[in-house]
Design a protein around this motif. Structure first.
Motif, PDB file in Angstrom:
ATOM      1  N   ASP A 185      -4.841  -5.100  13.463  1.00 59.82           N
ATOM      2  CA  ASP A 185      -3.680  -5.974  13.249  1.00 59.82           C
ATOM      3  C   ASP A 185      -2.888  -6.098  14.549  1.00 59.82           C
ATOM      4  OD1 ASP A 185      -3.735  -6.632  10.332  1.00 59.82           O
ATOM      5  OD2 ASP A 185      -3.674  -4.455  10.153  1.00 59.82           O
ATOM      6  N   ARG A 204      -8.107   7.051  -2.786  1.00 57.31           N
ATOM      7  CA  ARG A 204      -7.570   5.684  -2.784  1.00 57.31           C
ATOM      8  C   ARG A 204      -7.845   5.068  -4.146  1.00 57.31           C
ATOM      9  NH1 ARG A 204      -9.823   0.759  -2.303  1.00 57.31           N
ATOM     10  NH2 ARG A 204      -8.431  -0.943  -1.637  1.00 57.31           N
ATOM     11  N   TYR A 241       2.937  -1.091   4.329  1.00 54.32           N
ATOM     12  CA  TYR A 241       2.473   0.283   4.161  1.00 54.32           C
ATOM     13  C   TYR A 241       3.704   1.146   3.938  1.00 54.32           C
ATOM     14  CZ  TYR A 241      -2.139  -1.182   5.663  1.00 54.32           C
ATOM     15  OH  TYR A 241      -3.362  -1.820   5.749  1.00 54.32           O
ATOM     16  N   TYR A 252      -4.088   7.769   8.881  1.00 52.22           N
ATOM     17  CA  TYR A 252      -4.781   6.829   7.993  1.00 52.22           C
ATOM     18  C   TYR A 252      -4.258   5.407   8.188  1.00 52.22           C
ATOM     19  CZ  TYR A 252      -6.331   4.567   3.684  1.00 52.22           C
ATOM     20  OH  TYR A 252      -6.885   3.694   2.780  1.00 52.22           O
ATOM     21  N   VAL A 253      -2.945   5.250   8.196  1.00 56.27           N
ATOM     22  CA  VAL A 253      -2.365   3.919   8.352  1.00 56.27           C
ATOM     23  C   VAL A 253      -2.668   3.359   9.740  1.00 56.27           C
ATOM     24  CG1 VAL A 253      -0.226   2.583   8.376  1.00 56.27           C
ATOM     25  CG2 VAL A 253      -0.561   4.358   6.660  1.00 56.27           C
ATOM     26  N   THR A 290       2.098  -7.662   4.612  1.00 57.53           N
ATOM     27  CA  THR A 290       1.508  -6.463   4.014  1.00 57.53           C
ATOM     28  C   THR A 290       2.366  -5.264   4.397  1.00 57.53           C
ATOM     29  OG1 THR A 290      -0.769  -7.246   3.858  1.00 57.53           O
ATOM     30  CG2 THR A 290      -0.463  -4.871   4.132  1.00 57.53           C
ATOM     31  N   VAL A 299      -2.779   5.393  -1.981  1.00 58.43           N
ATOM     32  CA  VAL A 299      -3.588   6.330  -1.208  1.00 58.43           C
ATOM     33  C   VAL A 299      -2.876   7.672  -1.238  1.00 58.43           C
ATOM     34  CG1 VAL A 299      -4.680   6.829   1.006  1.00 58.43           C
ATOM     35  CG2 VAL A 299      -4.409   4.443   0.255  1.00 58.43           C
ATOM     36  N   VAL A 302       0.857  -1.183   0.000  1.00 61.18           N
ATOM     37  CA  VAL A 302       0.000   0.000   0.000  1.00 61.18           C
ATOM     38  C   VAL A 302       0.893   1.233   0.000  1.00 61.18           C
ATOM     39  CG1 VAL A 302      -1.882   1.211   1.146  1.00 61.18           C
ATOM     40  CG2 VAL A 302      -1.717  -1.290   1.330  1.00 61.18           C
ATOM     41  N   ARG A 351      -5.294   3.835  11.496  1.00 60.23           N
ATOM     42  CA  ARG A 351      -6.676   3.350  11.506  1.00 60.23           C
ATOM     43  C   ARG A 351      -6.834   2.088  10.658  1.00 60.23           C
ATOM     44  NH1 ARG A 351     -10.134   9.070  11.481  1.00 60.23           N
ATOM     45  NH2 ARG A 351      -9.284   9.781  13.499  1.00 60.23           N
ATOM     46  N   ARG A 352      -6.112   2.015   9.557  1.00 60.87           N
ATOM     47  CA  ARG A 352      -6.183   0.813   8.711  1.00 60.87           C
ATOM     48  C   ARG A 352      -5.634  -0.414   9.437  1.00 60.87           C
ATOM     49  NH1 ARG A 352      -6.148   0.972   2.614  1.00 60.87           N
ATOM     50  NH2 ARG A 352      -5.391  -1.167   2.817  1.00 60.87           N
ATOM     51  N   THR A 353      -4.670  -0.207  10.322  1.00 54.04           N
ATOM     52  CA  THR A 353      -4.005  -1.327  10.991  1.00 54.04           C
ATOM     53  C   THR A 353      -4.492  -1.522  12.428  1.00 54.04           C
ATOM     54  OG1 THR A 353      -2.160   0.118  11.657  1.00 54.04           O
ATOM     55  CG2 THR A 353      -1.929  -1.088   9.572  1.00 54.04           C
ATOM     56  N   LYS A 354      -5.586  -0.884  12.762  1.00 51.31           N
ATOM     57  CA  LYS A 354      -6.083  -0.914  14.148  1.00 51.31           C
ATOM     58  C   LYS A 354      -6.306  -2.328  14.659  1.00 51.31           C
ATOM     59  CE  LYS A 354      -9.698   1.072  17.093  1.00 51.31           C
ATOM     60  NZ  LYS A 354     -10.898   1.938  17.122  1.00 51.31           N
TER      61      LYS A 354
END
Length: 202
Positions: free
Chosen positions: A30, A188, A133, A22-23, A131, A154, A9, A25-28
């Protein structure tokens, strides 16, 4: 043969545009994260363990299970990033994948071929469930290997017209869309899918 592939990403945007939030929140959700943290910001996120030495990072890379690691390197950033990438690949390869967050890539990579450890992580990490980022303010000055192999892009507000032109050329996102972004807004783009527009809200 089934594989649990990871993703690359790409996150772009000027300072304070919303990239790290942003990252985060995306990985919250994980629970296995290795973060390259030169600005010492991920270490302050909830649940992260601050790591400052190679010996400690190597020990963590050899442990299975849940962990959130933020590696804060004080000097020789390119050398430290190389070591971080080798540890991250070992961690993901032998202990079941995970998430790698790489901040400020323009400081530790160039537009030439990706450095050894980072290149291995990019090229071989995906099929091992890692994955990544990949975060940079200016992708025109950062690693083309990551950018060219991305699963999605993004884009937050850019710092200059040159940055916008580079992103347009590489992603084919219309310039008018990127020019129109305001602070905390993003676009995105996943190849083959329609553009998605959003905004970070607090």
């Amino acid at each position: 043969m089934q594989t649990n592939d990871g993703r690359i990403v790409i996150i772009s945007g000027k300072s304070r545009s919303g990239k790290t939030v942003y990252v985060s929140r995306r990985t919250k959700s994980d629970r296995r994260i290795f973060a390259w943290d030169p600005e010492d910001q991920w270490s302050k996120e909830r649940g992260y363990q601050r790591v400052t030495t190679r010996a400690e990072l190597a020990r963590m890379a050899d442990k299975p299970g849940q962990m959130r690691i933020a590696y804060v390197a004080a000097s020789n950033l390119k050398d430290e990033f190389e070591f971080f990438c080798k540890c991250a690949f070992h961690w993901g390869r032998f202990h079941g994948g995970g998430v790698v967050i790489a901040e400020e890539l323009a400081d530790v990579t160039t537009t030439a071929k990706a450095p050894d450890g980072w290149g291995i992580l990019i090229r071989r990490g995906l099929k091992r469930g890692i994955t990544m980022y990949c975060i940079s303010q200016r992708w025109a000055e950062a690693d083309k290997t990551a950018f060219g192999n991305a699963s999605e892009y993004v884009c937050f507000m850019s710092a200059s017209a040159d940055d916008v032109a580079y992103l347009c050329r590489k992603t084919r996102i219309p310039q008018s869309d990127l020019d129109g972004l305001l602070p905390l807004q993003y676009i995105r783009f996943e190849p083959g899918q329609p553009l998605e527009r959003g905004k970070i809200k607090f």
